[in-house]
Each structure stands twice: as C-alpha cells, then as structure tokens.
Design an enzyme around this catalytic site. Structure first.
Site, PDB file in Angstrom:
ATOM      1  CG  ASP A  44     -19.090 -16.676  16.074  1.00 32.85           C
ATOM      2  OD1 ASP A  44     -18.853 -17.655  16.858  1.00 32.85           O
ATOM      3  OD2 ASP A  44     -20.073 -16.054  16.302  1.00 32.85           O
ATOM      4  CE  LYS A  66     -22.676 -22.692  17.631  1.00 34.85           C
ATOM      5  NZ  LYS A  66     -21.994 -21.758  18.060  1.00 34.85           N
ATOM      6  CG  MET A 179     -29.604 -17.254  10.654  1.00 37.99           C
ATOM      7  SD  MET A 179     -29.645 -17.908  12.389  1.00 37.99           S
ATOM      8  CE  MET A 179     -30.809 -16.926  13.014  1.00 37.99           C
TER       9      MET A 179
HETATM   10  N1  SAH Z   1     -25.287 -11.769  15.332  1.00 35.75           N
HETATM   11  C1  SAH Z   1     -25.408 -11.864  13.823  1.00 35.75           C
HETATM   12  C2  SAH Z   1     -26.362 -12.616  13.038  1.00 35.75           C
HETATM   13  C3  SAH Z   1     -25.997 -14.223  13.615  1.00 35.75           C
HETATM   14  S1  SAH Z   1     -26.946 -15.335  12.560  1.00 35.75           S
HETATM   15  C4  SAH Z   1     -25.699 -10.334  13.391  1.00 35.75           C
HETATM   16  O1  SAH Z   1     -26.050  -9.413  14.400  1.00 35.75           O
HETATM   17  O2  SAH Z   1     -25.528  -9.878  12.520  1.00 35.75           O
HETATM   18  C5  SAH Z   1     -26.284 -15.484  11.249  1.00 35.75           C
HETATM   19  C6  SAH Z   1     -27.063 -14.854  10.052  1.00 35.75           C
HETATM   20  O3  SAH Z   1     -26.881 -13.602   9.859  1.00 35.75           O
HETATM   21  C7  SAH Z   1     -26.614 -15.334   8.542  1.00 35.75           C
HETATM   22  O4  SAH Z   1     -27.343 -16.521   8.254  1.00 35.75           O
HETATM   23  C8  SAH Z   1     -27.460 -14.111   7.839  1.00 35.75           C
HETATM   24  O5  SAH Z   1     -28.687 -14.270   7.733  1.00 35.75           O
HETATM   25  C9  SAH Z   1     -27.040 -13.036   8.399  1.00 35.75           C
HETATM   26  N2  SAH Z   1     -25.590 -12.462   8.014  1.00 35.75           N
HETATM   27  C10 SAH Z   1     -24.671 -12.142   8.702  1.00 35.75           C
HETATM   28  N3  SAH Z   1     -23.597 -11.477   7.951  1.00 35.75           N
HETATM   29  C11 SAH Z   1     -24.472 -11.058   6.988  1.00 35.75           C
HETATM   30  C12 SAH Z   1     -23.927 -10.569   5.823  1.00 35.75           C
HETATM   31  N4  SAH Z   1     -22.594  -9.865   5.826  1.00 35.75           N
HETATM   32  N5  SAH Z   1     -24.783 -10.346   4.619  1.00 35.75           N
HETATM   33  C13 SAH Z   1     -25.938 -10.819   4.694  1.00 35.75           C
HETATM   34  N6  SAH Z   1     -26.331 -11.512   5.846  1.00 35.75           N
HETATM   35  C14 SAH Z   1     -25.478 -11.683   7.051  1.00 35.75           C
END
Ligand code: SAH
Length: 262
Positions: A44, A66, A179
């Site tokens: 990703d 994406k 998100m």
């Molecule tokens: N599978 C991932 C989530 C994917 S959706 C998980 O378990 O974390 C992607 C969203 O995750 C982003 O839009 C944001 O809301 C959040 N995200 C991912 N990494 C982040 C980070 N380091 N700090 C804050 N939000 C994060």
C-alpha cells in the site's frame, strides 16, 4: 483448506501482513520475517521507506497504494496479482498499513485467495487506533470511563450511514474514526445533534506514532471548529471521556476524574 496446512512462506503462499501505523519498530517480528523472505511484495501507499527497505533487493515490488480519490489499481486486479504470483510458485507478501483486517479490505483479499484455493496466512499489525491511542496518551478503554470502544469509517456521516447515532452519542464509550479528518465537523455535528455533549473530549491525531506526530486535543465542539484543513497526513479522530486523560488534553484543560465519569 486449514490455514495451518502449509508451512509459512512455502513457495506459492501468500502472507497478508499488517505493517502497523508507520515506524519500522512497530512492525511485528513475524511481519519482518515474512518481508525478508518475500519474492513478491504487493504494498500500500502508507508504508514507510524504512519498512520497504527490508524487502530483498531481488524481490518484485508493486505499489498498489491508493491516494485519496485516486485508485492506482482496482481491488480485483490486486486479487489477480496475488493469485497469479502464488500460482507461479512465488512467496508473496501482501503488505498493508495497520492491521489488514481493520478498514483494510484484507477480508476481501482473504476471500479471493480462498476462492482461488491459494494457501495463505494473515499476520496482524498494530492498527492506527491502537498506535494513535498509545502514542497520544489516550487509553481506548478505562474502568469507569469507557468500557466500549467503537471503530468507524469517517464516511459514517454519509446519509445516516446506517448507524445508530443515538447509541454512538451515549456516554461511557470511545469512538475512533478512521479516514475521518475531512469529515470531523459533520461527524461532530451529528453526534451533538443526537445528544453528545459539545464539551466531550476529542482528539485529532495526525501521523500517529511517527516522528512527525501532531495531536490536537480539545472539547469536541472546539476541535471541530479548529481542525486544520485535510492534508496529506493520515489522521484519526478519537472522541470520548478518556481523551481527557491524555497529557495533550491536560495541557488544554484541567478536568477532574469525577467530572469525566459523569
Ligand atoms: N488497516 C489500517 C487502516 C486503513 S484505513 C489500520 O488498521 O490502521 C487508512 C486510515 O487509517 C487513514 O485514513 C487514517 O485514518 C488511519 N491511519 C493510518 N495510519 C495512521 C497514522 N499513523 N496516524 C493516524 N491515522 C492513521
């Protein structure tokens, strides 16, 4: 086909791996092991350069990430790519941000592998909620303050999103919106319209767990009016009484635990 039936990372095997919220040292040892013996890595966009540096130089790499509103590779093509490489006898790692099974479409990828009878495993990762909670000093649950924690996608506010907003607005729980940065104002509005007090502690965590982490912690109504415009950094919104335990919130306001428990 039981998950344990094939030796991990045998040829023709797919490992769906969670890469955690960013830093290399929040990767699990198992994830690192799988990366280091991968022949194909399909990853990703949110994966850090230091994690990608662990992939063997000779491995094939696909960035199927994406960008917001721009799909570089449709989901069906990602499935086809995994299946094709596995059927060609390669060790495939599908590397995903956070945990593969939390808002990551990892479930759909598992279903595609099952349908194609390709052996696979799933390696959990630290999800953004856990990473941001820990790094921002926000317990996701705490006795007497929050015994329930709900993970929601930020677009939960679309239409009614099918959510029971009155239930989400009840006290004693932590809401975590993935998100959701761009929609914070609308989410706050909806929750307050359903009875969530405007002074409920809330936090916006941008780049959680990374050296560039920013935490904005304020009463919900204030946060919603002050949140910066959506930028490229990933961000999480956490709403609930335990946010007030964070040093970031304490710097903003001093609230007694008795007041919080109400
Ligand atoms: N599978 C991932 C989530 C994917 S959706 C998980 O378990 O974390 C992607 C969203 O995750 C982003 O839009 C944001 O809301 C959040 N995200 C991912 N990494 C982040 C980070 N380091 N700090 C804050 N939000 C994060």
């Amino acid at each position: 086909m039981p998950l344990e039936a094939v030796e991990p990372m045998a040829p023709g095997w797919v490992s769906i791996v969670g890469a955690g919220p960013g830093p290399l040292d929040l990767l699990t040892l198992r994830a690192l092991d799988r990366l280091r013996c991968a022949e194909v890595v399909i990853h990703d966009r949110l994966i850090g350069a230091d994690i990608l540096a662990e992939i063997p130089a000779q491995a094939l790499r696909y960035d199927v990430g994406k960008a917001r509103g721009r799909h570089t590779l449709p989901q069906a093509d990602i499935h086809a790519l995994m299946v094709a490489h596995a059927r060609a006898g390669r060790r495939v790692v599908r590397l995903k941000g956070g945990d593969p099974f939390i808002f990551g479409r990892g479930g759909e990828e598992m279903q595609a592998l099952l349908a194609a009878a390709v052996p696979f495993e799933v390696v959990p990762g630290v999800s953004a909620a856990q990473g941001c909670g820990a790094a921002a000093g926000i317990p996701l649950t705490q006795r007497e303050l929050a015994s329930l924690c709900v993970f929601l996608p930020g677009h939960a506010d679309r239409g009614d999103g099918g959510y029971d907003w009155a239930a989400l607005a009840r006290p004693g729980q932590t809401l975590v919106f993935y998100m959701g940065v761009a929609r914070l104002a609308r989410i706050a509005e909806r929750l307050m319209a359903h009875g969530l007090p405007p002074d409920t502690p809330a936090a916006l965590v941008l780049d959680g767990t990374r050296p560039t982490q920013t935490v904005l912690a304020r009463p919900l109504q204030v946060l919603a009016s002050q949140a910066p415009p959506y930028g490229p950094r990933p961000g999480l919104v956490i709403i609930g009484p335990t946010v007030a335990l964070s040093p970031h919130y304490r710097a903003h306001a001093t609230v007694s635990l008795e007041e919080l428990a109400r």
